[in-house]
Design a protein around this motif. Structure first.
Motif, mmCIF file in Angstrom:
data_model
loop_
_atom_site.group_PDB
_atom_site.id
_atom_site.type_symbol
_atom_site.label_atom_id
_atom_site.label_comp_id
_atom_site.label_asym_id
_atom_site.label_seq_id
_atom_site.Cartn_x
_atom_site.Cartn_y
_atom_site.Cartn_z
ATOM 1 N N VAL A 22 5.072 1.726 0.174
ATOM 2 C CA VAL A 22 5.163 2.902 0.659
ATOM 3 C C VAL A 22 4.147 2.843 2.435
ATOM 4 O O VAL A 22 4.369 2.795 3.092
ATOM 5 C CB VAL A 22 4.906 4.469 0.706
ATOM 6 C CG1 VAL A 22 3.452 4.393 -0.181
ATOM 7 C CG2 VAL A 22 5.252 4.964 1.416
ATOM 8 N N GLY A 147 5.534 6.459 6.654
ATOM 9 C CA GLY A 147 5.110 5.869 6.152
ATOM 10 C C GLY A 147 4.845 4.540 6.918
ATOM 11 O O GLY A 147 4.689 2.602 6.796
ATOM 12 N N GLU A 169 1.411 8.856 7.400
ATOM 13 C CA GLU A 169 0.537 7.970 6.279
ATOM 14 C C GLU A 169 -0.426 8.210 5.008
ATOM 15 O O GLU A 169 -1.067 8.814 5.865
ATOM 16 C CB GLU A 169 -0.017 6.580 7.102
ATOM 17 C CG GLU A 169 -1.236 5.519 6.201
ATOM 18 C CD GLU A 169 -0.212 4.727 5.808
ATOM 19 O OE1 GLU A 169 -0.563 4.691 3.740
ATOM 20 O OE2 GLU A 169 1.262 4.390 5.620
ATOM 21 N N CYS A 221 8.875 2.559 2.646
ATOM 22 C CA CYS A 221 8.033 3.273 2.274
ATOM 23 C C CYS A 221 9.330 4.554 1.312
ATOM 24 O O CYS A 221 8.791 4.477 0.300
ATOM 25 C CB CYS A 221 7.012 3.678 3.066
ATOM 26 S SG CYS A 221 8.566 5.346 3.980
ATOM 27 N N HIS A 224 8.976 4.348 -2.677
ATOM 28 C CA HIS A 224 7.791 4.771 -3.909
ATOM 29 C C HIS A 224 8.255 6.855 -4.093
ATOM 30 O O HIS A 224 7.494 6.877 -4.849
ATOM 31 C CB HIS A 224 6.529 5.350 -3.139
ATOM 32 C CG HIS A 224 5.463 3.916 -3.304
ATOM 33 N ND1 HIS A 224 5.139 3.802 -4.690
ATOM 34 C CD2 HIS A 224 5.373 2.984 -2.198
ATOM 35 C CE1 HIS A 224 4.356 2.785 -4.319
ATOM 36 N NE2 HIS A 224 4.941 2.025 -3.059
ATOM 37 N N SER A 266 6.809 0.915 -7.040
ATOM 38 C CA SER A 266 7.254 1.818 -6.166
ATOM 39 C C SER A 266 9.010 0.494 -6.802
ATOM 40 O O SER A 266 8.781 -0.133 -7.676
ATOM 41 C CB SER A 266 7.713 0.182 -4.669
ATOM 42 O OG SER A 266 7.809 -0.976 -5.284
#
Length: 330
Positions: A22, A147, A169, A221, A224, A266
């Protein structure tokens, strides 16, 4: 014999780091795994009498272990509150040791930055032409970069098309680098285009302001998020879109089923897997396009434009070339 070969190939592929995360536009590098998984993967959608939809999609992890379906894998990975806490902690923790640079967040493949941005820009231009009056010109446009990492996509793309961009983020040192990278003195845009908010928050905990965004951009991202958090995120994020707004999801693609990375926690999902999740979110795929120009050893990457309803085209059917846009910032 096939399973044994598959396991050896999966293990050998770990010599090339499979970045799937991510926190700043991460690539999956795992060629043998993706190719072999195409042979072994099987998928179907099963509807039970309770009306709960479960995906019977087989997959495997980065050590070659096979799962008969996604539910089996998720029960093992996030089956209770402690496991889920560890899943997200380990995912973010992995990237806290990664250098806050283009090459760092792209897993040593910094040279794919330019083809990535060019393909994304062409896709975005098509969408703006299709969905916004006058391709969005003379409108105050706002985007969310999910992300965002070090601000790579915001700096090179979004800030040139949107008057305001918010960055989301969870890795703090990436976000601090993004603040510097998208500071006004480091951008070749007018003062009418700027980064506004910097949220150091993970996707699964973020709720956007209602009706703020024309576009929510989600790149490298979503892997995740566990399936339930994937659906919850999009359900919350839909409220953050303006009328007529849309999502862009750009993500690595398994050729079938799924591939779990045990190291960074992930998941690379297949197109079929994504379609089922989009249905659960009440989203329509308005347009999709495959990324071109990446090295063969990387997983395929696909761009999806997602809407909350089937939109009406407001522009010409063929996109016009956008003029007077600042050049790509390298």
């Amino acid at each position: 014999m096939v399973a044994a070969t598959h396991q050896r190939e999966a293990q050998s592929s770990r010599q090339i780091k499979p970045y799937m995360l991510v926190a700043g536009r991460y690539l999956c590098v795992n060629p043998n795994l993706s190719a072999t998984h195409q042979v072994l993967g099987r998928c179907r959608v099963k509807v039970r009498s309770s009306s709960r939809i479960e995906m019977e999609i087989s997959g495997l992890d980065s050590n070659g272990r096979q799962f008969k379906n996604a539910d089996e894998m998720w029960r093992e990975e996030v089956g209770d509150s402690q496991k889920k806490f560890d899943w997200y902690r380990n995912g973010v923790g992995y990237w806290q040791g990664v250098e806050a640079s283009v090459d760092g967040v792209l897993g040593g493949y910094g040279h794919v930055n330019e083809p990535d941005i060019k393909s994304s820009e062409a896709f975005l231009n098509t969408l703006l032409t299709d969905l916004f009056p006058n391709s969005g010109r003379n409108q105050h446009l706002v985007a969310l970069d999910c992300g965002s990492g070090i601000g790579r996509v915001t700096k090179n793309l979004l800030i040139r098309y949107f008057n305001e961009v918010d960055l989301l983020e969870p890795v703090s040192h990436f976000l601090e680098a993004a603040r510097e990278n998208v500071a006004p003195e480091n951008l070749l845009v007018s003062e009418d285009h700027k980064a506004v908010n910097f949220y150091c928050t993970p996707l699964q905990e973020f709720t956007p302001d209602s009706g703020r965004y024309d576009v929510i951009w989600i790149q490298w991202c979503i892997g995740h998020l566990a399936d339930d958090d994937f659906v919850s995120f999009f359900n919350r994020a839909k409220a953050g879109l303006k009328p007529g707004g849309f999502f862009v999801l750009k993500e690595n693609l398994a050729r079938s089923g799924f591939v779990l990375d045990n190291e960074d926690k992930s998941l690379t999902r297949s197109h079929t897997y994504f379609k089922e999740l989009f249905n659960r979110c009440g989203l329509s795929v308005y347009r999709m396009k495959d990324q071109k120009g990446f090295p063969d050893e990387l997983f395929p990457v696909r761009m999806y434009a997602l809407t909350t309803e089937t939109p009406k085209r407001v522009g010409p059917s063929r996109p016009k070339r956008q003029l007077n846009r600042p050049a790509l910032i390298k």
